[in-house]
Design a protein around this motif. Structure first.
Motif, PDB file in Angstrom:
ATOM      1  N   ASP A  12       0.616  -1.343   0.162  1.00  0.00           N
ATOM      2  CA  ASP A  12       0.193   0.378  -0.440  1.00  0.00           C
ATOM      3  C   ASP A  12       1.121   1.199   0.160  1.00  0.00           C
ATOM      4  O   ASP A  12       0.696   2.334  -0.938  1.00  0.00           O
ATOM      5  N   GLU A  13       2.274   1.102   0.991  1.00  0.00           N
ATOM      6  CA  GLU A  13       2.927   2.868   0.744  1.00  0.00           C
ATOM      7  C   GLU A  13       4.035   2.776  -0.620  1.00  0.00           C
ATOM      8  O   GLU A  13       3.416   3.947  -0.832  1.00  0.00           O
ATOM      9  N   PHE A  14       3.906   1.531  -1.479  1.00  0.00           N
ATOM     10  CA  PHE A  14       4.558   1.281  -2.474  1.00  0.00           C
ATOM     11  C   PHE A  14       3.537   2.621  -3.503  1.00  0.00           C
ATOM     12  O   PHE A  14       4.094   3.337  -4.416  1.00  0.00           O
ATOM     13  N   ILE A  15       2.054   1.663  -3.592  1.00  0.00           N
ATOM     14  CA  ILE A  15       1.026   1.602  -4.475  1.00  0.00           C
ATOM     15  C   ILE A  15       1.311   3.579  -4.205  1.00  0.00           C
ATOM     16  O   ILE A  15       0.959   4.540  -5.373  1.00  0.00           O
ATOM     17  N   GLN A  16       0.744   4.154  -3.337  1.00  0.00           N
ATOM     18  CA  GLN A  16       0.110   5.710  -3.316  1.00  0.00           C
ATOM     19  C   GLN A  16       1.387   6.547  -2.979  1.00  0.00           C
ATOM     20  O   GLN A  16       1.260   6.833  -3.643  1.00  0.00           O
ATOM     21  N   GLN A  17       3.106   5.895  -3.121  1.00  0.00           N
ATOM     22  CA  GLN A  17       4.579   7.060  -2.909  1.00  0.00           C
ATOM     23  C   GLN A  17       4.381   6.681  -4.865  1.00  0.00           C
ATOM     24  O   GLN A  17       4.305   7.474  -5.606  1.00  0.00           O
ATOM     25  N   THR A  18       3.808   5.462  -5.524  1.00  0.00           N
ATOM     26  CA  THR A  18       4.326   5.731  -6.694  1.00  0.00           C
ATOM     27  C   THR A  18       2.868   6.475  -7.500  1.00  0.00           C
ATOM     28  O   THR A  18       2.916   7.306  -8.308  1.00  0.00           O
ATOM     29  N   GLU A  19       1.690   6.577  -7.191  1.00  0.00           N
ATOM     30  CA  GLU A  19       0.698   7.484  -7.650  1.00  0.00           C
ATOM     31  C   GLU A  19       0.964   8.400  -7.474  1.00  0.00           C
ATOM     32  O   GLU A  19       0.876   9.511  -8.354  1.00  0.00           O
ATOM     33  N   ALA A  20       1.448   9.347  -6.219  1.00  0.00           N
ATOM     34  CA  ALA A  20       1.446  10.269  -5.672  1.00  0.00           C
ATOM     35  C   ALA A  20       3.274  11.336  -6.969  1.00  0.00           C
ATOM     36  O   ALA A  20       3.236  12.581  -7.431  1.00  0.00           O
ATOM     37  N   MET A  21       3.752  10.338  -6.826  1.00  0.00           N
ATOM     38  CA  MET A  21       4.851  10.692  -8.649  1.00  0.00           C
ATOM     39  C   MET A  21       4.391  10.599  -9.746  1.00  0.00           C
ATOM     40  O   MET A  21       4.660  11.621 -10.096  1.00  0.00           O
ATOM     41  N   ARG A  22       3.090   9.958  -9.832  1.00  0.00           N
ATOM     42  CA  ARG A  22       2.565  10.080 -11.429  1.00  0.00           C
ATOM     43  C   ARG A  22       1.594  11.541 -11.357  1.00  0.00           C
ATOM     44  O   ARG A  22       1.304  11.650 -12.630  1.00  0.00           O
ATOM     45  N   ARG A  23       1.105  11.460 -10.222  1.00  0.00           N
ATOM     46  CA  ARG A  23       0.178  12.418 -10.240  1.00  0.00           C
ATOM     47  C   ARG A  23       1.294  13.793 -10.387  1.00  0.00           C
ATOM     48  O   ARG A  23       0.312  15.070 -10.716  1.00  0.00           O
ATOM     49  N   GLU A  24       2.020  13.925  -9.643  1.00  0.00           N
ATOM     50  CA  GLU A  24       2.857  15.326  -9.794  1.00  0.00           C
ATOM     51  C   GLU A  24       3.206  15.185 -11.187  1.00  0.00           C
ATOM     52  O   GLU A  24       3.987  16.484 -11.609  1.00  0.00           O
ATOM     53  N   SER A  25       3.894  14.342 -11.667  1.00  0.00           N
ATOM     54  CA  SER A  25       4.928  14.322 -12.711  1.00  0.00           C
ATOM     55  C   SER A  25       4.449  14.582 -13.597  1.00  0.00           C
ATOM     56  O   SER A  25       4.309  14.914 -15.340  1.00  0.00           O
TER      57      SER A  25
END
Length: 141
Positions: free
Chosen positions: A65-78
Motif C-alpha cells: 500500500d505504501e508503495f502504491i501511494q508513493q508511486t501514484e503521488a509521483m505520477r500525479r505530480e509528474s
C-alpha cells in the motif's frame, strides 16, 4: 537481464529516494526487479536498483500500500493527461485543494478516498495510459 534467482515467492516493495522499486518473483524461481521510470511513469527493468534497495541510506522496504501511494503521488505530480486515470487524479487534486483552501488537514474519510482511488489508478495506469497519445510529462525530469 533483470531476473535473478530467489527462493521467496512474495513481492517486495521499496522506496529509494522518491523512486519506487518492486521485486517480483517469477514462476521459474527468478526475480524481476522493476523501477518507476521518470520519463513514462511506467515500470521498467531496474536491476541496477538491487544494491540500492539493500544498502542505500535512503532506501526503505515498505508495504504494498505504501508503495502504491508513493508511486501514484509521483505520477500525479509528474504527468498530465486526458483519460480515466487523470480524471481520477483530478478528483484527488480537488479534495486536497479544498482542504488547503479551508486551511485544514485532510479528514480520515478524505484520506481513505485518496488511498482507495490511488489503488485503482495504480491498477489502471499501465493499461489505460499511452505516452504522447493520452498523457504527457508535466515538466522535465
Amino acid at each position: 537481464m533483470t531476473d535473478i534467482k530467489r527462493g521467496d515467492d512474495s513481492p517486495r516493495y521499496f522506496i529509494v529516494g522518491n523512486r519506487t522499486v518492486k521485486w517480483v518473483p517469477l514462476e521459474n524461481g527468478n526475480l524481476q526487479i522493476l523501477k518507476l521510470d521518470w520519463v513514462t511513469g511506467l515500470f521498467i527493468p531496474g536491476l541496477d536498483y538491487m544494491p540500492k534497495c539493500l544498502f542505500a541510506d535512503d532506501s526503505e522496504q515498505v508495504s504494498e500500500d505504501e508503495f502504491i501511494q508513493q508511486t501514484e503521488a509521483m505520477r500525479r505530480e509528474s504527468f498530465t493527461g486526458d483519460n480515466a486515470v487523470f480524471a481520477l487524479y483530478g478528483l484527488l487534486d480537488t479534495i486536497e485543494a479544498t482542504a488547503k483552501a479551508e486551511r485544514r488537514l485532510l479528514t480520515e474519510q478524505e484520506l481513505a478516498i485518496i488511498a482507495l482511488t490511488q489503488r485503482k489508478t495504480h491498477a489502471m495506469f499501465e493499461s489505460v495510459c499511452r505516452l504522447g497519445e493520452n498523457y504527457t510529462r508535466k515538466k522535465p525530469y
